[in-house]
Design a protein around this motif. Structure first.
Motif, PDB file in Angstrom:
ATOM      1  N   MET A 166      58.689 121.350 -12.915  1.00  0.00           N
ATOM      2  CA  MET A 166      58.908 119.904 -13.002  1.00  0.00           C
ATOM      3  C   MET A 166      59.383 119.382 -11.654  1.00  0.00           C
ATOM      4  SD  MET A 166      60.751 119.055 -16.648  1.00  0.00           S
ATOM      5  CE  MET A 166      60.985 117.354 -16.147  1.00  0.00           C
ATOM      6  N   PRO A 167      58.891 118.219 -11.203  1.00  0.00           N
ATOM      7  CA  PRO A 167      59.367 117.660  -9.931  1.00  0.00           C
ATOM      8  C   PRO A 167      60.817 117.209 -10.068  1.00  0.00           C
ATOM      9  CG  PRO A 167      57.955 116.090 -11.064  1.00  0.00           C
ATOM     10  CD  PRO A 167      57.851 117.381 -11.824  1.00  0.00           C
ATOM     11  N   GLU A 168      61.565 117.306  -8.992  1.00  0.00           N
ATOM     12  CA  GLU A 168      62.962 116.908  -9.023  1.00  0.00           C
ATOM     13  C   GLU A 168      63.114 115.397  -9.095  1.00  0.00           C
ATOM     14  OE1 GLU A 168      65.004 118.523  -5.745  1.00  0.00           O
ATOM     15  OE2 GLU A 168      64.639 120.633  -6.287  1.00  0.00           O
ATOM     16  N   LYS A 169      62.131 114.671  -8.509  1.00  0.00           N
ATOM     17  CA  LYS A 169      62.186 113.207  -8.485  1.00  0.00           C
ATOM     18  C   LYS A 169      61.401 112.637  -9.664  1.00  0.00           C
ATOM     19  CE  LYS A 169      61.297 109.218  -5.526  1.00  0.00           C
ATOM     20  NZ  LYS A 169      60.736 108.759  -4.222  1.00  0.00           N
ATOM     21  N   VAL A 170      61.999 111.703 -10.341  1.00  0.00           N
ATOM     22  CA  VAL A 170      61.324 111.048 -11.475  1.00  0.00           C
ATOM     23  C   VAL A 170      60.184 110.180 -10.959  1.00  0.00           C
ATOM     24  CG1 VAL A 170      61.597 109.461 -13.402  1.00  0.00           C
ATOM     25  CG2 VAL A 170      63.442 111.046 -12.813  1.00  0.00           C
ATOM     26  N   CYS A 171      59.018 110.298 -11.624  1.00  0.00           N
ATOM     27  CA  CYS A 171      57.858 109.474 -11.227  1.00  0.00           C
ATOM     28  C   CYS A 171      58.150 107.997 -11.479  1.00  0.00           C
ATOM     29  CB  CYS A 171      56.619 109.882 -12.021  1.00  0.00           C
ATOM     30  SG  CYS A 171      56.059 111.552 -11.676  1.00  0.00           S
ATOM     31  N   GLU A 172      57.651 107.154 -10.607  1.00  0.00           N
ATOM     32  CA  GLU A 172      57.850 105.720 -10.763  1.00  0.00           C
ATOM     33  C   GLU A 172      56.952 105.186 -11.880  1.00  0.00           C
ATOM     34  OE1 GLU A 172      57.209 103.674  -7.150  1.00  0.00           O
ATOM     35  OE2 GLU A 172      58.802 104.739  -6.049  1.00  0.00           O
ATOM     36  N   LYS A 173      57.472 104.203 -12.580  1.00  0.00           N
ATOM     37  CA  LYS A 173      56.709 103.564 -13.654  1.00  0.00           C
ATOM     38  C   LYS A 173      55.533 102.796 -13.050  1.00  0.00           C
ATOM     39  CE  LYS A 173      57.097 100.120 -17.322  1.00  0.00           C
ATOM     40  NZ  LYS A 173      57.984  99.135 -18.007  1.00  0.00           N
ATOM     41  N   PRO A 174      54.333 102.958 -13.609  1.00  0.00           N
ATOM     42  CA  PRO A 174      53.182 102.212 -13.087  1.00  0.00           C
ATOM     43  C   PRO A 174      53.435 100.710 -13.126  1.00  0.00           C
ATOM     44  CG  PRO A 174      52.481 103.911 -14.634  1.00  0.00           C
ATOM     45  CD  PRO A 174      53.967 103.839 -14.729  1.00  0.00           C
ATOM     46  N   THR A 175      52.861 100.016 -12.165  1.00  0.00           N
ATOM     47  CA  THR A 175      53.035  98.566 -12.106  1.00  0.00           C
ATOM     48  C   THR A 175      52.328  97.902 -13.279  1.00  0.00           C
ATOM     49  OG1 THR A 175      53.108  98.655  -9.705  1.00  0.00           O
ATOM     50  CG2 THR A 175      52.656  96.501 -10.710  1.00  0.00           C
ATOM     51  N   SER A 176      53.005  97.029 -14.009  1.00  0.00           N
ATOM     52  CA  SER A 176      52.418  96.324 -15.153  1.00  0.00           C
ATOM     53  C   SER A 176      51.649  95.107 -14.660  1.00  0.00           C
ATOM     54  CB  SER A 176      53.522  95.887 -16.117  1.00  0.00           C
ATOM     55  OG  SER A 176      52.982  95.113 -17.152  1.00  0.00           O
ATOM     56  N   THR A 177      50.446  94.928 -15.172  1.00  0.00           N
ATOM     57  CA  THR A 177      49.620  93.785 -14.770  1.00  0.00           C
ATOM     58  C   THR A 177      49.550  92.724 -15.857  1.00  0.00           C
ATOM     59  OG1 THR A 177      47.633  94.914 -15.593  1.00  0.00           O
ATOM     60  CG2 THR A 177      48.179  95.190 -13.258  1.00  0.00           C
ATOM     61  N   GLY A 178      50.246  92.914 -16.975  1.00  0.00           N
ATOM     62  CA  GLY A 178      50.216  91.922 -18.045  1.00  0.00           C
ATOM     63  C   GLY A 178      49.153  92.215 -19.083  1.00  0.00           C
ATOM     64  N   SER A 179      49.122  91.378 -20.087  1.00  0.00           N
ATOM     65  CA  SER A 179      48.203  91.546 -21.215  1.00  0.00           C
ATOM     66  C   SER A 179      46.748  91.343 -20.801  1.00  0.00           C
ATOM     67  CB  SER A 179      48.570  90.542 -22.308  1.00  0.00           C
ATOM     68  OG  SER A 179      47.574  90.522 -23.313  1.00  0.00           O
ATOM     69  N   ASN A 180      45.842  92.071 -21.469  1.00  0.00           N
ATOM     70  CA  ASN A 180      44.402  91.903 -21.250  1.00  0.00           C
ATOM     71  C   ASN A 180      43.772  90.974 -22.287  1.00  0.00           C
ATOM     72  OD1 ASN A 180      43.927  93.559 -18.971  1.00  0.00           O
ATOM     73  ND2 ASN A 180      44.124  95.382 -20.253  1.00  0.00           N
ATOM     74  N   ASP A 181      44.597  90.362 -23.135  1.00  0.00           N
ATOM     75  CA  ASP A 181      44.075  89.518 -24.220  1.00  0.00           C
ATOM     76  C   ASP A 181      43.472  88.238 -23.654  1.00  0.00           C
ATOM     77  OD1 ASP A 181      43.578  87.957 -26.449  1.00  0.00           O
ATOM     78  OD2 ASP A 181      45.439  88.500 -27.466  1.00  0.00           O
ATOM     79  N   ASN A 182      42.147  88.125 -23.727  1.00  0.00           N
ATOM     80  CA  ASN A 182      41.457  86.923 -23.248  1.00  0.00           C
ATOM     81  C   ASN A 182      40.482  86.391 -24.310  1.00  0.00           C
ATOM     82  OD1 ASN A 182      39.518  88.903 -23.107  1.00  0.00           O
ATOM     83  ND2 ASN A 182      39.282  88.833 -20.878  1.00  0.00           N
ATOM     84  N   TRP A 183      40.915  86.441 -25.563  1.00  0.00           N
ATOM     85  CA  TRP A 183      40.098  85.940 -26.682  1.00  0.00           C
ATOM     86  C   TRP A 183      40.537  84.525 -27.060  1.00  0.00           C
ATOM     87  CZ3 TRP A 183      36.002  88.770 -28.008  1.00  0.00           C
ATOM     88  CH2 TRP A 183      36.020  90.141 -27.764  1.00  0.00           C
ATOM     89  N   LEU A 184      39.612  83.757 -27.615  1.00  0.00           N
ATOM     90  CA  LEU A 184      39.948  82.435 -28.143  1.00  0.00           C
ATOM     91  C   LEU A 184      40.243  82.540 -29.637  1.00  0.00           C
ATOM     92  CD1 LEU A 184      37.350  79.958 -26.550  1.00  0.00           C
ATOM     93  CD2 LEU A 184      39.761  80.256 -25.937  1.00  0.00           C
ATOM     94  N   SER A 185      41.194  81.761 -30.092  1.00  0.00           N
ATOM     95  CA  SER A 185      41.455  81.659 -31.533  1.00  0.00           C
ATOM     96  C   SER A 185      40.781  80.429 -32.124  1.00  0.00           C
ATOM     97  CB  SER A 185      42.962  81.585 -31.796  1.00  0.00           C
ATOM     98  OG  SER A 185      43.527  80.442 -31.174  1.00  0.00           O
ATOM     99  N   ALA A 186      40.390  79.489 -31.256  1.00  0.00           N
ATOM    100  CA  ALA A 186      39.714  78.279 -31.732  1.00  0.00           C
ATOM    101  C   ALA A 186      38.866  77.684 -30.618  1.00  0.00           C
ATOM    102  CB  ALA A 186      40.731  77.254 -32.214  1.00  0.00           C
ATOM    103  N   LEU A 187      37.708  77.135 -31.008  1.00  0.00           N
ATOM    104  CA  LEU A 187      36.823  76.426 -30.078  1.00  0.00           C
ATOM    105  C   LEU A 187      36.166  75.308 -30.867  1.00  0.00           C
ATOM    106  CD1 LEU A 187      35.366  76.163 -27.323  1.00  0.00           C
ATOM    107  CD2 LEU A 187      33.629  77.738 -28.211  1.00  0.00           C
ATOM    108  N   THR A 188      36.378  74.064 -30.450  1.00  0.00           N
ATOM    109  CA  THR A 188      35.819  72.917 -31.157  1.00  0.00           C
ATOM    110  C   THR A 188      35.287  71.889 -30.173  1.00  0.00           C
ATOM    111  OG1 THR A 188      37.936  71.737 -31.217  1.00  0.00           O
ATOM    112  CG2 THR A 188      37.434  73.199 -33.088  1.00  0.00           C
ATOM    113  N   VAL A 189      34.434  71.006 -30.694  1.00  0.00           N
ATOM    114  CA  VAL A 189      33.980  69.837 -29.952  1.00  0.00           C
ATOM    115  C   VAL A 189      34.365  68.631 -30.791  1.00  0.00           C
ATOM    116  CG1 VAL A 189      32.006  68.584 -29.013  1.00  0.00           C
ATOM    117  CG2 VAL A 189      32.071  71.079 -28.883  1.00  0.00           C
ATOM    118  N   THR A 190      35.160  67.741 -30.251  1.00  0.00           N
ATOM    119  CA  THR A 190      35.683  66.610 -31.009  1.00  0.00           C
ATOM    120  C   THR A 190      34.578  65.808 -31.679  1.00  0.00           C
ATOM    121  OG1 THR A 190      37.567  66.443 -29.504  1.00  0.00           O
ATOM    122  CG2 THR A 190      37.092  64.523 -30.873  1.00  0.00           C
TER     123      THR A 190
END
Length: 255
Positions: A7-31
């Motif tokens: 085991m390495p003596e130094k703790v591995c750094e936590k990967p950088t978080s880039t945020g959620s990948n959620d890019n879905w729509l819950s609603a789409l309408t035309v007035t």
């Protein structure tokens, strides 16, 4: 805490978080308008047709994730002929998903796309939708009642999944106007009383109108318009009664 060999003596750094990948729509309408097929989060392509008098649309969209951003909404100015509206959803991570609405604006008599075939019928009313269709009409008989200004143009009817209809047409089916491989116009079909889109007015439709009124299962898009058999712009107990009277052969729903 387990200790492993080498085991390495130094703790591995936590990967950088880039945020959620959620890019879905819950609603789409035309007035004040509907498109086809009905909105589904996982469907990215939609179509609609508007008359020449409609010069703009208001597109509305809501993302599932509060951290996602939505672009391409708001008032969209339409040119004559085919317009493409891209609604771009960008996740917090930067991942992008695009929902596309193809809008055909009928050219005016004084201008527009000169190559666009015009569609006429002595039987049906052609507006945002095609109306005046008798329940039980087959696709073959339906298509016989149209004339096209261009002999090279053609018509087909597809269902909500985009599959060509050869049997009975119903609410939610779509009439496509082609010239060669180019799609020039799309017209959803509307049959009053045919709420479930099977081309007939039955006890199933009566039940769905009843469930809508009881707020058990709300109707939307073309189904909602089909339930308005009284044509007063709202689905009420009057529409339920008229559908029941139609089934009892007391009246015939006016298309």
């Amino acid at each position: 805490i387990p200790v492993y060999k080498d085991m390495p003596e130094k703790v591995c750094e936590k990967p950088t978080s880039t945020g959620s990948n959620d890019n879905w729509l819950s609603a789409l309408t035309v007035t004040d308008r509907t498109f086809t097929p009905a909105f589904d989060t996982y469907r990215l392509q939609y179509e609609m047709s508007v008359p020449a008098a409609v010069s703009s649309l208001r597109v509305n969209a809501t993302a599932y994730s509060a951290t996602a951003t939505v672009g391409g909404t708001g008032t969209v100015v339409l040119k004559s002929g085919m317009n493409t509206v891209d609604v771009k959803v960008t996740a917090a991570s930067g991942a992008v998903r695009i929902y596309t609405l193809s809008v055909y604006r009928t050219p005016s008599e004084t201008g527009g796309d000169e190559n666009a075939p015009t569609l006429e019928s002595e039987i049906y009313r052609i507006e945002d939708t095609v109306q005046g269709i008798v329940p039980g009409t087959t696709a073959e008989d339906f298509l016989k009642n149209f004339t096209l200004s261009d002999t090279q143009a053609s018509l087909i009817v597809v269902n909500g999944e985009g599959i060509r209809v050869t049997g009975t047409v119903g609410t939610g089916c779509v009439l496509h106007v082609f010239k060669g491989d180019t799609l020039y116009a799309v017209y959803p079909l509307l049959i009053r009383g045919d709420v479930n889109g099977d081309g007939a007015v039955s006890i199933v439709d009566l039940l769905q109108i009843q469930q809508h009124l009881l707020k058990v299962r709300m109707l939307s898009d073309h189904a909602l318009h089909a339930a308005d058999v009284s044509k007063d712009g709202a689905v009420t107990i009057v529409d339920l009664l008229k559908t029941q009277q139609h089934l009892l052969k007391v009246i015939v729903i006016e298309q």
